[in-house]
Design a protein around this motif. Structure first.
Motif, PDB file in Angstrom:
ATOM      1  N   GLN A   1      37.599  32.593  26.165  1.00  0.00           N
ATOM      2  CA  GLN A   1      38.687  31.662  25.918  1.00  0.00           C
ATOM      3  C   GLN A   1      38.335  31.019  24.590  1.00  0.00           C
ATOM      4  O   GLN A   1      37.557  30.612  24.486  1.00  0.00           O
ATOM      5  N   VAL A   2      39.554  31.055  23.549  1.00  0.00           N
ATOM      6  CA  VAL A   2      39.475  30.380  22.255  1.00  0.00           C
ATOM      7  C   VAL A   2      39.855  29.049  22.747  1.00  0.00           C
ATOM      8  O   VAL A   2      40.803  28.450  23.362  1.00  0.00           O
ATOM      9  N   GLN A   3      38.963  27.894  22.280  1.00  0.00           N
ATOM     10  CA  GLN A   3      38.965  26.647  22.204  1.00  0.00           C
ATOM     11  C   GLN A   3      39.624  25.979  21.035  1.00  0.00           C
ATOM     12  O   GLN A   3      39.372  26.470  20.048  1.00  0.00           O
ATOM     13  N   LEU A   4      40.758  25.112  21.350  1.00  0.00           N
ATOM     14  CA  LEU A   4      41.407  24.559  20.154  1.00  0.00           C
ATOM     15  C   LEU A   4      41.397  23.021  20.350  1.00  0.00           C
ATOM     16  O   LEU A   4      41.798  22.485  21.342  1.00  0.00           O
ATOM     17  N   VAL A   5      41.279  22.482  19.158  1.00  0.00           N
ATOM     18  CA  VAL A   5      41.218  20.921  19.059  1.00  0.00           C
ATOM     19  C   VAL A   5      42.146  20.586  17.841  1.00  0.00           C
ATOM     20  O   VAL A   5      41.814  20.528  16.826  1.00  0.00           O
ATOM     21  N   GLU A   6      43.143  19.891  18.232  1.00  0.00           N
ATOM     22  CA  GLU A   6      44.164  19.326  17.234  1.00  0.00           C
ATOM     23  C   GLU A   6      43.644  17.877  16.628  1.00  0.00           C
ATOM     24  O   GLU A   6      43.003  17.054  17.153  1.00  0.00           O
ATOM     25  N   SER A   7      44.162  17.700  15.594  1.00  0.00           N
ATOM     26  CA  SER A   7      43.904  16.239  14.812  1.00  0.00           C
ATOM     27  C   SER A   7      44.991  16.064  13.503  1.00  0.00           C
ATOM     28  O   SER A   7      45.689  17.039  13.296  1.00  0.00           O
ATOM     29  N   GLY A   8      45.057  14.998  13.184  1.00  0.00           N
ATOM     30  CA  GLY A   8      45.994  14.489  12.127  1.00  0.00           C
ATOM     31  C   GLY A   8      47.197  13.908  12.586  1.00  0.00           C
ATOM     32  O   GLY A   8      48.038  13.540  11.710  1.00  0.00           O
ATOM     33  N   GLY A   9      47.546  13.623  13.640  1.00  0.00           N
ATOM     34  CA  GLY A   9      48.694  13.018  14.131  1.00  0.00           C
ATOM     35  C   GLY A   9      48.685  11.664  13.693  1.00  0.00           C
ATOM     36  O   GLY A   9      47.775  11.211  13.204  1.00  0.00           O
ATOM     37  N   GLY A  10      50.027  10.829  13.667  1.00  0.00           N
ATOM     38  CA  GLY A  10      49.743   9.431  13.767  1.00  0.00           C
ATOM     39  C   GLY A  10      51.296   9.003  13.539  1.00  0.00           C
ATOM     40  O   GLY A  10      52.366   9.633  14.078  1.00  0.00           O
ATOM     41  N   SER A  11      51.359   7.936  13.086  1.00  0.00           N
ATOM     42  CA  SER A  11      52.803   7.206  12.873  1.00  0.00           C
ATOM     43  C   SER A  11      53.214   6.935  11.323  1.00  0.00           C
ATOM     44  O   SER A  11      52.409   6.586  10.707  1.00  0.00           O
ATOM     45  N   VAL A  12      54.354   7.343  11.202  1.00  0.00           N
ATOM     46  CA  VAL A  12      54.904   7.323   9.791  1.00  0.00           C
ATOM     47  C   VAL A  12      56.346   7.158   9.639  1.00  0.00           C
ATOM     48  O   VAL A  12      57.188   7.013  10.854  1.00  0.00           O
ATOM     49  N   GLN A  13      57.083   6.603   8.605  1.00  0.00           N
ATOM     50  CA  GLN A  13      58.336   6.346   8.504  1.00  0.00           C
ATOM     51  C   GLN A  13      58.881   7.412   8.081  1.00  0.00           C
ATOM     52  O   GLN A  13      58.483   8.470   7.733  1.00  0.00           O
ATOM     53  N   ALA A  14      60.388   7.442   8.455  1.00  0.00           N
ATOM     54  CA  ALA A  14      61.064   8.670   7.949  1.00  0.00           C
ATOM     55  C   ALA A  14      61.072   9.014   6.641  1.00  0.00           C
ATOM     56  O   ALA A  14      60.962   7.922   5.851  1.00  0.00           O
ATOM     57  N   GLY A  15      60.796  10.166   6.261  1.00  0.00           N
ATOM     58  CA  GLY A  15      60.572  10.753   4.741  1.00  0.00           C
ATOM     59  C   GLY A  15      59.053  10.955   4.391  1.00  0.00           C
ATOM     60  O   GLY A  15      58.991  11.490   3.500  1.00  0.00           O
ATOM     61  N   GLY A  16      58.370  10.266   5.450  1.00  0.00           N
ATOM     62  CA  GLY A  16      56.793  10.654   4.928  1.00  0.00           C
ATOM     63  C   GLY A  16      56.325  11.913   5.413  1.00  0.00           C
ATOM     64  O   GLY A  16      57.064  12.916   5.878  1.00  0.00           O
ATOM     65  N   SER A  17      55.008  12.114   5.240  1.00  0.00           N
ATOM     66  CA  SER A  17      54.441  13.466   5.631  1.00  0.00           C
ATOM     67  C   SER A  17      52.934  13.041   6.304  1.00  0.00           C
ATOM     68  O   SER A  17      52.445  12.130   6.500  1.00  0.00           O
ATOM     69  N   LEU A  18      52.699  14.260   7.135  1.00  0.00           N
ATOM     70  CA  LEU A  18      51.359  14.399   7.841  1.00  0.00           C
ATOM     71  C   LEU A  18      51.122  15.597   7.710  1.00  0.00           C
ATOM     72  O   LEU A  18      51.933  16.675   7.724  1.00  0.00           O
ATOM     73  N   ARG A  19      49.852  15.935   8.121  1.00  0.00           N
ATOM     74  CA  ARG A  19      49.080  17.258   7.926  1.00  0.00           C
ATOM     75  C   ARG A  19      48.323  17.240   9.309  1.00  0.00           C
ATOM     76  O   ARG A  19      47.410  16.747   9.418  1.00  0.00           O
ATOM     77  N   LEU A  20      48.897  18.175  10.200  1.00  0.00           N
ATOM     78  CA  LEU A  20      48.216  18.502  11.246  1.00  0.00           C
ATOM     79  C   LEU A  20      47.012  19.626  11.245  1.00  0.00           C
ATOM     80  O   LEU A  20      47.280  20.603  10.377  1.00  0.00           O
ATOM     81  N   SER A  21      45.883  19.483  11.744  1.00  0.00           N
ATOM     82  CA  SER A  21      44.872  20.565  11.938  1.00  0.00           C
ATOM     83  C   SER A  21      44.492  20.888  13.315  1.00  0.00           C
ATOM     84  O   SER A  21      44.593  20.297  14.154  1.00  0.00           O
ATOM     85  N   CYS A  22      44.037  22.145  13.303  1.00  0.00           N
ATOM     86  CA  CYS A  22      43.811  22.667  14.590  1.00  0.00           C
ATOM     87  C   CYS A  22      42.478  23.564  14.327  1.00  0.00           C
ATOM     88  O   CYS A  22      42.661  24.567  13.886  1.00  0.00           O
ATOM     89  N   ALA A  23      41.405  22.976  14.853  1.00  0.00           N
ATOM     90  CA  ALA A  23      40.017  23.608  14.733  1.00  0.00           C
ATOM     91  C   ALA A  23      39.793  24.407  15.948  1.00  0.00           C
ATOM     92  O   ALA A  23      40.240  24.058  17.031  1.00  0.00           O
ATOM     93  N   ALA A  24      39.555  25.821  15.748  1.00  0.00           N
ATOM     94  CA  ALA A  24      39.510  27.135  16.609  1.00  0.00           C
ATOM     95  C   ALA A  24      38.178  27.396  16.618  1.00  0.00           C
ATOM     96  O   ALA A  24      37.156  27.445  15.865  1.00  0.00           O
ATOM     97  N   SER A  25      37.597  27.383  17.991  1.00  0.00           N
ATOM     98  CA  SER A  25      36.465  28.438  18.130  1.00  0.00           C
ATOM     99  C   SER A  25      36.444  29.847  17.764  1.00  0.00           C
ATOM    100  O   SER A  25      37.574  30.093  17.069  1.00  0.00           O
ATOM    101  N   GLU A  26      35.353  30.625  17.570  1.00  0.00           N
ATOM    102  CA  GLU A  26      35.615  31.793  16.878  1.00  0.00           C
ATOM    103  C   GLU A  26      36.614  32.833  17.557  1.00  0.00           C
ATOM    104  O   GLU A  26      36.684  32.962  18.915  1.00  0.00           O
TER     105      GLU A  26
END
Length: 127
Positions: free
Chosen positions: A1-26
């Protein structure tokens, strides 16, 4: 089974930006869908964007079109979600998911066909 780990969340004000990442096993399957879902408190988990391999065809829900971009680096087995012009209604727990598919795209892949999920990363957008 593929393992997935997200990162990059947070708190921002409206109009702001975020980039989420998801690292997957092979990932060894030739055809697969990777997706970002989100779930707000008291609401169902909803698909936000998908990307199909091979080819990189993407889909988005209407409310994020033009603001969010899903992409992946297959060499690094990493999925991304660039989120711009964030709105308070984007506040949710965001999950990445993987599905092995026979189809030539992700648009008809149901929620239940995604059989690997990450633990989620919280995105909070304040007005």
């Amino acid at each position: 089974q593929v393992q997935l780990v997200e990162s990059g969340g947070g708190s921002v004000q409206a109009g702001g930006s975020l980039r989420l990442s998801c690292a997957a096993s092979e990932i060894t399957t030739r055809r697969y869908c990777m997706a970002w879902f989100r779930q707000a408190p008291g609401k169902e988990r909803k698909r936000v964007a998908t990307i199909y391999t091979p080819g990189g065809t993407t889909t988005y829900i209407d409310s994020v079109k033009g603001r969010f971009t899903i992409s992946q680096d297959t060499a690094k087995n990493t999925l991304y979600l660039q989120m711009n012009t964030l709105r308070p209604e984007d506040t949710a727990m965001y999950y990445c998911a993987y599905a092995w598919v026979h189809e030539d795209g992700c648009q008809d892949i149901s929620f239940y066909e995604y059989n690997s999920w990450g633990q989620g990363t919280q995105v909070t957008v304040s007005s």
